[in-house]
Design a protein around this motif. Structure first.
Motif, PDB file in Angstrom:
ATOM      1  N   ARG A 138       0.848  -1.183   0.000  1.00  0.00           N
ATOM      2  CA  ARG A 138       0.000   0.000   0.000  1.00  0.00           C
ATOM      3  C   ARG A 138       0.882   1.231   0.000  1.00  0.00           C
ATOM      4  O   ARG A 138       1.533   1.545   0.987  1.00  0.00           O
ATOM      5  N   ALA A 139       0.903   1.946  -1.110  1.00  0.00           N
ATOM      6  CA  ALA A 139       1.715   3.157  -1.187  1.00  0.00           C
ATOM      7  C   ALA A 139       0.979   4.305  -0.494  1.00  0.00           C
ATOM      8  O   ALA A 139      -0.245   4.305  -0.383  1.00  0.00           O
ATOM      9  N   GLU A 140       1.761   5.257  -0.023  1.00  0.00           N
ATOM     10  CA  GLU A 140       1.161   6.448   0.577  1.00  0.00           C
ATOM     11  C   GLU A 140       0.502   7.322  -0.479  1.00  0.00           C
ATOM     12  O   GLU A 140       0.846   7.271  -1.648  1.00  0.00           O
ATOM     13  N   LEU A 141      -0.385   8.168  -0.016  1.00  0.00           N
ATOM     14  CA  LEU A 141      -0.991   9.190  -0.867  1.00  0.00           C
ATOM     15  C   LEU A 141      -0.398  10.551  -0.546  1.00  0.00           C
ATOM     16  O   LEU A 141      -0.191  10.883   0.623  1.00  0.00           O
ATOM     17  N   LEU A 142      -0.164  11.349  -1.573  1.00  0.00           N
ATOM     18  CA  LEU A 142       0.098  12.773  -1.317  1.00  0.00           C
ATOM     19  C   LEU A 142      -1.176  13.460  -0.838  1.00  0.00           C
ATOM     20  O   LEU A 142      -1.129  14.348   0.008  1.00  0.00           O
TER      21      LEU A 142
ATOM     22  N   LEU B 100     -17.256   3.124  -7.423  1.00  0.00           N
ATOM     23  CA  LEU B 100     -16.894   4.316  -8.189  1.00  0.00           C
ATOM     24  C   LEU B 100     -16.093   5.272  -7.320  1.00  0.00           C
ATOM     25  O   LEU B 100     -16.294   5.329  -6.115  1.00  0.00           O
ATOM     26  N   ASP B 101     -15.198   6.021  -7.973  1.00  0.00           N
ATOM     27  CA  ASP B 101     -14.609   7.235  -7.392  1.00  0.00           C
ATOM     28  C   ASP B 101     -13.596   7.020  -6.284  1.00  0.00           C
ATOM     29  O   ASP B 101     -13.014   7.967  -5.794  1.00  0.00           O
ATOM     30  N   GLN B 102     -13.359   5.791  -5.850  1.00  0.00           N
ATOM     31  CA  GLN B 102     -12.430   5.609  -4.739  1.00  0.00           C
ATOM     32  C   GLN B 102     -11.001   5.473  -5.205  1.00  0.00           C
ATOM     33  O   GLN B 102     -10.081   5.603  -4.418  1.00  0.00           O
ATOM     34  N   PHE B 103     -10.807   5.193  -6.466  1.00  0.00           N
ATOM     35  CA  PHE B 103      -9.475   4.858  -6.932  1.00  0.00           C
ATOM     36  C   PHE B 103      -8.809   6.009  -7.669  1.00  0.00           C
ATOM     37  O   PHE B 103      -7.664   5.924  -8.056  1.00  0.00           O
ATOM     38  N   SER B 104      -9.547   7.084  -7.847  1.00  0.00           N
ATOM     39  CA  SER B 104      -9.048   8.168  -8.694  1.00  0.00           C
ATOM     40  C   SER B 104      -7.760   8.774  -8.166  1.00  0.00           C
ATOM     41  O   SER B 104      -6.788   8.913  -8.910  1.00  0.00           O
ATOM     42  N   ALA B 105      -7.745   9.145  -6.892  1.00  0.00           N
ATOM     43  CA  ALA B 105      -6.573   9.852  -6.361  1.00  0.00           C
ATOM     44  C   ALA B 105      -5.326   8.967  -6.401  1.00  0.00           C
ATOM     45  O   ALA B 105      -4.317   9.367  -6.980  1.00  0.00           O
ATOM     46  N   PRO B 106      -5.343   7.760  -5.829  1.00  0.00           N
ATOM     47  CA  PRO B 106      -4.105   6.965  -5.867  1.00  0.00           C
ATOM     48  C   PRO B 106      -3.667   6.620  -7.285  1.00  0.00           C
ATOM     49  O   PRO B 106      -2.471   6.639  -7.576  1.00  0.00           O
ATOM     50  N   ILE B 107      -4.606   6.328  -8.164  1.00  0.00           N
ATOM     51  CA  ILE B 107      -4.198   5.952  -9.517  1.00  0.00           C
ATOM     52  C   ILE B 107      -3.615   7.144 -10.261  1.00  0.00           C
ATOM     53  O   ILE B 107      -2.589   7.035 -10.937  1.00  0.00           O
ATOM     54  N   ALA B 108      -4.230   8.303 -10.134  1.00  0.00           N
ATOM     55  CA  ALA B 108      -3.688   9.483 -10.812  1.00  0.00           C
ATOM     56  C   ALA B 108      -2.314   9.839 -10.237  1.00  0.00           C
ATOM     57  O   ALA B 108      -1.406  10.233 -10.976  1.00  0.00           O
ATOM     58  N   SER B 281       4.794  -2.644 -12.105  1.00  0.00           N
ATOM     59  CA  SER B 281       4.366  -2.652 -10.705  1.00  0.00           C
ATOM     60  C   SER B 281       3.228  -3.653 -10.571  1.00  0.00           C
ATOM     61  O   SER B 281       2.537  -3.968 -11.542  1.00  0.00           O
ATOM     62  N   PRO B 282       3.033  -4.178  -9.354  1.00  0.00           N
ATOM     63  CA  PRO B 282       2.185  -5.356  -9.169  1.00  0.00           C
ATOM     64  C   PRO B 282       0.706  -5.029  -8.905  1.00  0.00           C
ATOM     65  O   PRO B 282       0.191  -5.388  -7.847  1.00  0.00           O
ATOM     66  N   HIS B 283       0.033  -4.418  -9.856  1.00  0.00           N
ATOM     67  CA  HIS B 283      -1.401  -4.110  -9.722  1.00  0.00           C
ATOM     68  C   HIS B 283      -1.689  -3.483  -8.368  1.00  0.00           C
ATOM     69  O   HIS B 283      -2.550  -3.953  -7.611  1.00  0.00           O
ATOM     70  N   MET B 284      -0.963  -2.423  -8.082  1.00  0.00           N
ATOM     71  CA  MET B 284      -1.086  -1.784  -6.775  1.00  0.00           C
ATOM     72  C   MET B 284      -1.459  -0.309  -6.861  1.00  0.00           C
ATOM     73  O   MET B 284      -1.580   0.358  -5.838  1.00  0.00           O
ATOM     74  N   SER B 285      -1.696   0.189  -8.073  1.00  0.00           N
ATOM     75  CA  SER B 285      -1.902   1.645  -8.193  1.00  0.00           C
ATOM     76  C   SER B 285      -3.206   2.097  -7.556  1.00  0.00           C
ATOM     77  O   SER B 285      -3.309   3.220  -7.098  1.00  0.00           O
ATOM     78  N   GLY B 286      -4.204   1.221  -7.522  1.00  0.00           N
ATOM     79  CA  GLY B 286      -5.497   1.619  -6.954  1.00  0.00           C
ATOM     80  C   GLY B 286      -5.965   0.674  -5.873  1.00  0.00           C
ATOM     81  O   GLY B 286      -6.917  -0.066  -6.066  1.00  0.00           O
ATOM     82  N   PRO B 287      -5.296   0.698  -4.711  1.00  0.00           N
ATOM     83  CA  PRO B 287      -5.650  -0.264  -3.667  1.00  0.00           C
ATOM     84  C   PRO B 287      -7.020   0.049  -3.094  1.00  0.00           C
ATOM     85  O   PRO B 287      -7.350   1.197  -2.856  1.00  0.00           O
TER      86      PRO B 287
END
Lengths: 320, 320
Positions: A138-142, B100-108, B281-287
């Motif tokens: 789990r990476a941190e968020l800015l 919906l909408d929970q993954f936007s910030a970490p993925i971006a 990376s191991p499918h971790m961008s949107g935990p």
């Protein structure tokens, strides 16, 4: 400009550490042709008797007095500490200007490059890839972190803008308070302790002056959170490196991203090169671009000739 | 919720690969207590005869038919391809919802982490630091580059927003055109060739459907610039990896940032692990976060009980 172009314009000295003729070529295309060039402070200065304008970087300050007609010096960078801190050597009536607004985008990109590199732990991801290991974490968020921007000029303002797009909480510290409306909470120059205490990220974009030299020293560092990341893209001497280094080594401060240093190039025996949580880059975050810098100068030249106010005028009392 | 809490509410199966009881605990605090849990598709299914609602990730699709009272399946992720592409196995009248909408910030944040890492050449900076070399170079700017976002849902929209803060030119491709107002130029799903040709960066945020499977294949890749960076945070099978790999190896495409793959975990014999311009990376961008996911489900549960429209309803015809 055509009326003032050619040898009839004020005589300009173009000074750069290397390749001043590159600047002269660009200026020629912009109609500024009454130009002499010089590049090494070690060599004897050229004949400065007719020079009214100097344009360059790290021009030897003692040359100013050798140019009796000198009226204006355009520094080809944003930071003028190397001249403004020796203002007693600037002859009466000589104006000093610095470049504004050209460095904001690259420097702000640099700041977020390293903030993301560190908080997403790209090092860990790259190491896993080297080892062909599928290792999700789990990476941190800015988003949600608090960033404090010390210095709210054009560079600081651009960092604030990008921080907003990352949904960070943004505070700022500045001497003038001119851009205080940009930040959630604003601190003045005598509120460093309160300013740094809640920060996850501290970014230094301040000019170096007698007031800001070593402003980041032991007592301020002791007020910071262990989780804090310090980013310095201002001037090296804003930080007292001998106070920072042991705290980085001990994990008292999470990380330091340093593009500027008390001595540059950074001496090979500096511990900053090898500390795992020091990210060293060679004063490259805000490269000046010949074309843009010359265009800035040409606009100021137009103003100089027409008697309009110059852009980027340095207040020699406050030193920036 | 209190009226509907306790064992009187609809019976819920919580299914996760591991630790479904973590989810059940959070749901209990949210007033949803009529819950059974299951975690392994290998094991025999629990008694599903009274289950009206399923909540989880990669629930075995053949379980649906074993739950005669099943009315609604809440997927605990944004991508529902693993179930929506087998829609013939979804009993008539069963609704499927996605988060919906929970993954936007970490993925971006992930997208810009790697775009900056690559364009600023942090690898070079880090290597110079390892060697204690003071080696300034002119890093690229994101500002002015053109980014194309394929898929303009909540994740794509957040990428667009951050791209604006970096002063990039932004184009987009989407099937519905619903968010076309966000981008400078919008392309439809039959305009891939025109869409990719001018891009410096292509970001894939599309759902995986019969129409989008292998949409990035040789003919599209051949239309792209050599300088282009491809970022895939959608689903692995959007890209035909056997078409991408030789082009990465040959430098025909500058770089690929891949968080998802045709097979996951990425097999150790995949060349993607070792290509210097593939960033794996191991499918971790949107935990997914247990608390947020459960809160989303609880809100939908409230709507389900009250007969209000569910959020994130999947259109099984278009498969997302």
């Amino acid at each position: 400009m055509s009326r003032d172009s050619g040898l009839s314009g004020p005589k300009v000295l173009v000074y750069q550490a290397s390749h001043p003729e590159k600047f002269a070529d660009v200026l020629k295309d912009l109609g500024i042709t009454n130009v002499i060039t010089a590049k090494s402070s070690g060599a004897a200065p050229p004949d400065l008797s007719e020079v009214e304008v100097m344009f360059g970087w790290n021009i030897p300050v003692d040359w100013f007095a050798r140019a009796p007609k000198l009226k204006w010096v355009q520094w080809s960078g944003a930071g003028v500490d190397s001249v403004a801190m020796r203002r007693d050597q600037i002859p009466e009536g000589v104006r000093l200007t610095r470049i504004l607004d050209q460095f904001s985008a690259p420097i702000a990109e640099y700041v977020f490059t390293y903030l993301l590199y560190i908080t997403k732990d790209v090092r860990r991801q790259q190491k896993s890839q080297e080892q062909k290991r599928w290792d999700p974490f789990r990476a941190e968020l800015l988003a949600g972190k608090t960033i404090g921007v010390a210095g709210l000029g054009s560079i600081g303002a651009e960092i604030v803008r990008k921080a907003r797009a990352f949904d960070m909480k943004v505070t700022g510290l500045s001497a003038t308070g001119r851009n205080r409306h940009l930040v959630d909470v604003h601190y003045t120059a005598d509120e460093w302790n309160d300013f740094v205490a809640p920060l996850d990220v501290l970014v230094l974009t301040l000019p170096l002056t007698d007031r800001t030299r070593h402003v980041i020293h032991a007592p301020v560092l002791e007020r910071m959170k262990r989780e804090a990341i310090i980013v310095n893209i201002g001037r090296g001497a804003l930080i007292r490196e001998t106070d920072l280094i042991p705290r980085l080594a001990a994990g008292r401060i999470r990380a330091a991203v340093l593009d500027v240093f008390e001595r540059e190039p950074l001496p090979t025996d500096s511990p900053l090169w090898t500390l795992h949580n020091a990210f060293v880059s060679p004063h490259m975050s805000g490269p000046s671009e010949v074309d843009k810098t010359c265009a800035f100068f040409a606009e100021n030249m137009r103003r100089f000739v027409q008697g309009d106010p110059l852009i980027g005028l340095v207040d020699l009392t406050r030193q920036y």
